[in-house]
Motif scaffolding. Structure first.
Motif, PDB file in Angstrom:
ATOM      1  N   ASP A  79       0.872  -1.181   0.000  1.00 51.81           N
ATOM      2  CA  ASP A  79       0.000   0.000   0.000  1.00 51.81           C
ATOM      3  C   ASP A  79       0.903   1.223   0.000  1.00 51.81           C
ATOM      4  O   ASP A  79       1.327   1.711   1.056  1.00 51.81           O
ATOM      5  CB  ASP A  79      -0.918  -0.010   1.220  1.00 51.81           C
ATOM      6  CG  ASP A  79      -1.973   1.088   1.136  1.00 51.81           C
ATOM      7  OD1 ASP A  79      -1.870   1.942   0.242  1.00 51.81           O
ATOM      8  OD2 ASP A  79      -2.898   1.082   1.974  1.00 51.81           O
ATOM      9  N   LEU A  80       1.229   1.702  -1.202  1.00 52.29           N
ATOM     10  CA  LEU A  80       2.165   2.814  -1.311  1.00 52.29           C
ATOM     11  C   LEU A  80       1.605   4.104  -0.731  1.00 52.29           C
ATOM     12  O   LEU A  80       2.366   4.988  -0.330  1.00 52.29           O
ATOM     13  CB  LEU A  80       2.547   3.031  -2.779  1.00 52.29           C
ATOM     14  CG  LEU A  80       3.366   1.909  -3.428  1.00 52.29           C
ATOM     15  CD1 LEU A  80       3.672   2.244  -4.871  1.00 52.29           C
ATOM     16  CD2 LEU A  80       4.653   1.664  -2.653  1.00 52.29           C
ATOM     17  N   GLU A  81       0.282   4.239  -0.715  1.00 52.30           N
ATOM     18  CA  GLU A  81      -0.312   5.457  -0.162  1.00 52.30           C
ATOM     19  C   GLU A  81       0.011   5.585   1.327  1.00 52.30           C
ATOM     20  O   GLU A  81       0.212   6.690   1.830  1.00 52.30           O
ATOM     21  CB  GLU A  81      -1.826   5.443  -0.369  1.00 52.30           C
ATOM     22  CG  GLU A  81      -2.258   5.465  -1.831  1.00 52.30           C
ATOM     23  CD  GLU A  81      -1.837   6.745  -2.535  1.00 52.30           C
ATOM     24  OE1 GLU A  81      -1.745   7.787  -1.855  1.00 52.30           O
ATOM     25  OE2 GLU A  81      -1.603   6.704  -3.758  1.00 52.30           O
ATOM     26  N   LYS A  82       0.049   4.464   2.024  1.00 51.41           N
ATOM     27  CA  LYS A  82       0.355   4.490   3.457  1.00 51.41           C
ATOM     28  C   LYS A  82       1.852   4.430   3.716  1.00 51.41           C
ATOM     29  O   LYS A  82       2.302   4.654   4.831  1.00 51.41           O
ATOM     30  CB  LYS A  82      -0.331   3.324   4.164  1.00 51.41           C
ATOM     31  CG  LYS A  82      -1.861   3.417   4.148  1.00 51.41           C
ATOM     32  CD  LYS A  82      -2.478   2.245   4.908  1.00 51.41           C
ATOM     33  CE  LYS A  82      -3.997   2.348   4.920  1.00 51.41           C
ATOM     34  NZ  LYS A  82      -4.625   1.214   5.648  1.00 51.41           N
ATOM     35  N   GLY A  83       2.633   4.123   2.674  1.00 50.28           N
ATOM     36  CA  GLY A  83       4.073   4.048   2.823  1.00 50.28           C
ATOM     37  C   GLY A  83       4.546   2.633   3.105  1.00 50.28           C
ATOM     38  O   GLY A  83       3.779   1.778   3.546  1.00 50.28           O
ATOM     39  N   CYS A  84       5.808   2.386   2.804  1.00 44.36           N
ATOM     40  CA  CYS A  84       6.414   1.083   3.065  1.00 44.36           C
ATOM     41  C   CYS A  84       7.916   1.259   3.136  1.00 44.36           C
ATOM     42  O   CYS A  84       8.459   2.291   2.753  1.00 44.36           O
ATOM     43  CB  CYS A  84       6.037   0.089   1.968  1.00 44.36           C
ATOM     44  SG  CYS A  84       6.531   0.593   0.308  1.00 44.36           S
ATOM     45  N   THR A  85       8.610   0.247   3.633  1.00 45.14           N
ATOM     46  CA  THR A  85      10.063   0.318   3.716  1.00 45.14           C
ATOM     47  C   THR A  85      10.684  -0.056   2.378  1.00 45.14           C
ATOM     48  O   THR A  85      10.016  -0.626   1.499  1.00 45.14           O
ATOM     49  CB  THR A  85      10.578  -0.629   4.814  1.00 45.14           C
ATOM     50  OG1 THR A  85      10.303  -1.976   4.419  1.00 45.14           O
ATOM     51  CG2 THR A  85       9.910  -0.339   6.148  1.00 45.14           C
ATOM     52  N   VAL A  86      11.978   0.244   2.236  1.00 41.51           N
ATOM     53  CA  VAL A  86      12.693  -0.122   1.013  1.00 41.51           C
ATOM     54  C   VAL A  86      12.722  -1.632   0.852  1.00 41.51           C
ATOM     55  O   VAL A  86      12.526  -2.161  -0.253  1.00 41.51           O
ATOM     56  CB  VAL A  86      14.122   0.462   1.038  1.00 41.51           C
ATOM     57  CG1 VAL A  86      14.929  -0.072  -0.151  1.00 41.51           C
ATOM     58  CG2 VAL A  86      14.089   1.980   1.003  1.00 41.51           C
TER      59      VAL A  86
END
Length: 602
Positions: free
Chosen positions: A6-13
């Motif tokens: 979920d890229l909108e909420k963010g994620c780690t590398v």
């Protein structure tokens, strides 16, 4: 996008990297090519390529075993995709190429020939020839005022060759150049992008010189008409970047001021010219241009300055990371940057639908190397049509030819009367800074002791009694504002509220001192004061309330000693802090500029 992310909420590398690996199947087919391409293009914003390669190697090594063998083959497929999609990155980054070679050798040593065969680093083409930038040096006595190409080529041919020239330069720009520009905010160590911007400016300057090279108003009008026809052809070719350069040259002040010349331009040409200006207007963030560009199919050439502005705006407005620990990357920012860069990359993949003569291209390059400064061009404009030149209908046969006007004469034009609302706004800021620095006891008034300190640093202040209107022994904010408002006319020579602005090309993002927004673009983006170097948008010119102060020596509360000439200004330290070191003064100066604190100069 991958269902697990979920890229909108963010994620780690690491999460994004594993999502890209899982996007491949064992046969090498990718289920989510947009996610994979986006991450491989945008990863330098978050992690160096060498570290990404090290992570891939570690993932492969940690995946040994029957249960995770599929992860190894997927990792190899991702490396193969990376090499095929972005070969220039491996050619221009020897450290990265060596890491991939080590991975291939490791696979061979372990007997994984199938995996090793997927990685072919040797077949990468060289891109070094694209990165070579020839440095041209101005040649003495090289002052061309005419161009054989301009005189002999048809408008359509000229437009096509200009398009080929710019496309050839644009094709050399790689993703790394955009990334470097956005991260550093300038073209330092970015010669390819700098050369493209120089070419854009050269076309605009060449247009001006072709117009001003003609001795009579009728001849200059013919050149203007010719370039409007070239602009029309550029629009048909969907080359908006060169169109902007030509329009920028014709609308430059050195050409726009030629009233007699424009009187010979036909109404039909003027109508076409106005439609081009409307199309390229910056109103609505270039909304008309954006709509027209989006409707174009096939070959199209964008206004690079507009899209560079978009890149910088997104980079400045959105953080790279969503947490302070820099572990959760901003997927929304990544997607927006990727969208802009993908559109620019798409432009490079479609060649112009026409051919160009290589010899004519080389001649055109020579014609564009002019080396005249803006001051020299404007002086030539004043020689063609001086400010005090009589109208065409006035008898001028007995009038001697005017002498060339030097720069100092046209630069020192009478200043208009300042807007009182702007003057009051500035004075209120200045008074507020005075009270913030000198009202030691914080009672909201300036005592006679406090006034003595101020008086030494404000040479144009009069006696204490001149400001103390009600004679109560102290000065209020209202009394100080009233004094400066009444004296603004007499003090205007010392309190320069009116700036000497001129159009300026900024090679790096600069903030407007009024609205704090970025001044971006490629050519003549905004205004800069000749005296104090303050910068602003063109539409913010009349709203700017910053006082104009020449960059000269500054005074100190310590005594007659001054700072070095290169230290232009600093904010007044508060009483009791007169022993500030030079570094502390510089730090306080930076904050003072941002807070609108009044600077003291002589």
């Amino acid at each position: 996008m991958s269902a697990t992310l979920d890229l909108e909420k963010g994620c780690t590398v690491d999460e994004l990297l594993h999502g890209c690996i899982e996007a491949f199947d064992s046969e090498g087919k990718v289920r989510d090519p947009q996610l994979v391409r986006m991450f491989l293009m945008m990863h330098p914003w978050y992690i160096p390529s060498s570290k990404l390669a090290a992570k891939l190697l570690q993932i492969y090594q940690d995946s040994r075993g029957s249960e995770t063998s599929s992860l190894q083959i997927k990792t190899c497929h991702l490396v193969r995709y990376w090499i095929s999609a972005f070969p220039a990155e491996f050619d221009l980054n020897p450290e990265l190429a060596e890491q991939i070679k080590e991975l291939k050798e490791l696979l061979g040593q372990e007997g994984n020939q199938q995996h090793s065969s997927l990685i072919n680093i040797e077949s990468i083409p060289t891109y070094k020839w694209k990165r070579q930038v020839t440095q041209r040096q101005p040649v003495a006595q090289k002052k061309r005022k005419t161009s054989l190409l301009f005189d002999h080529l048809e408008s359509g041919e000229l437009a096509e060759h200009l398009t080929h020239l710019e496309y050839r330069s644009f094709s050399k720009i790689l993703f790394q150049d955009y990334h470097s520009f956005v991260m550093h905010g300038c073209t330092v160590d970015n010669p390819i992008l700098e050369r493209f911007i120089t070419l854009f400016n050269s076309v605009s300057q060449w247009v001006q010189l072709m117009v001003l090279s003609k001795p009579t108003a009728q001849q200059r009008a013919q050149v203007i008409t010719r370039f409007v026809m070239v602009a029309q052809r550029l629009l048909l070719l969907q080359n908006f970047n060169t169109l902007m350069a030509v329009v920028g040259g014709l609308s430059h002040s050195s050409v726009a001021r030629l009233k007699e010349t424009h009187s010979f331009v036909s109404p039909e040409t003027t109508k076409v010219w106005e439609s081009l200006l409307e199309l390229l207007s910056s109103v609505g963030n270039y909304s008309r241009y954006r709509k027209r560009f989006a409707e174009c199919v096939g070959f199209k050439f964008p206004i690079l300055g507009v899209h560079l502005k978009d890149l910088v705006a997104v980079h400045v407005a959105l953080p790279d990371w969503l947490d302070r620990a820099h572990t959760c990357l901003n997927g929304n920012k990544m997607q927006q940057l990727f969208s802009i860069l993908s559109e620019l990359a798409m432009v490079q993949s479609i060649r112009p639908p026409f051919e160009a003569n290589p010899d004519l291209l080389n001649l055109l390059m020579v014609s564009l190397d002019q080396y005249q400064t803006e001051e020299e061009i404007y002086q030539l404009s004043l020689q063609r049509e001086p400010r005090n030149k009589s109208t065409p209908s006035s008898p001028t046969s007995s009038t001697p030819s005017p002498q060339p006007v030097v720069i100092e004469e046209w630069a020192s034009v009478p200043k208009p009367k300042p807007d009182q609302a702007i003057v009051r706004k500035h004075i209120e800021k200045m008074v507020e800074s005075v009270f913030r620095n000198f009202d030691v006891d914080g009672d909201g008034h300036i005592s006679q002791e406090e006034f003595k300190i101020i008086r030494n640093n404000f040479p144009y202040l009069c006696k204490f009694g001149d400001l103390d209107e009600n004679q109560d022994g102290c000065i209020s904010r209202e009394e100080m504002i009233s004094y400066f408002m009444k004296s603004s006319t007499d003090l205007n020579g010392k309190m320069g509220f009116i700036h000497s602005f001129h159009e300026t090309t900024f090679l790096r993002p600069v903030a407007c001192r009024h609205c704090k927004g970025l001044i971006l673009g490629l050519y003549k983006q905004g205004l800069k004061c000749r005296a104090c170097a303050v910068s602003c948008h063109k539409h913010c010119r009349d709203l700017l309330s910053v006082e104009c102060r020449k960059r000269t020596k500054s005074v100190s509360l310590d005594g007659p000693a001054t700072l070095p000439a290169r230290s232009f200004s600093f904010s007044l330290p508060r009483p009791g802090r007169a022993s500030l070191r030079h570094t502390e003064i510089q730090e306080e100066s930076t904050q003072a500029v941002e807070d609108g604190v009044f600077d003291v100069h002589l």
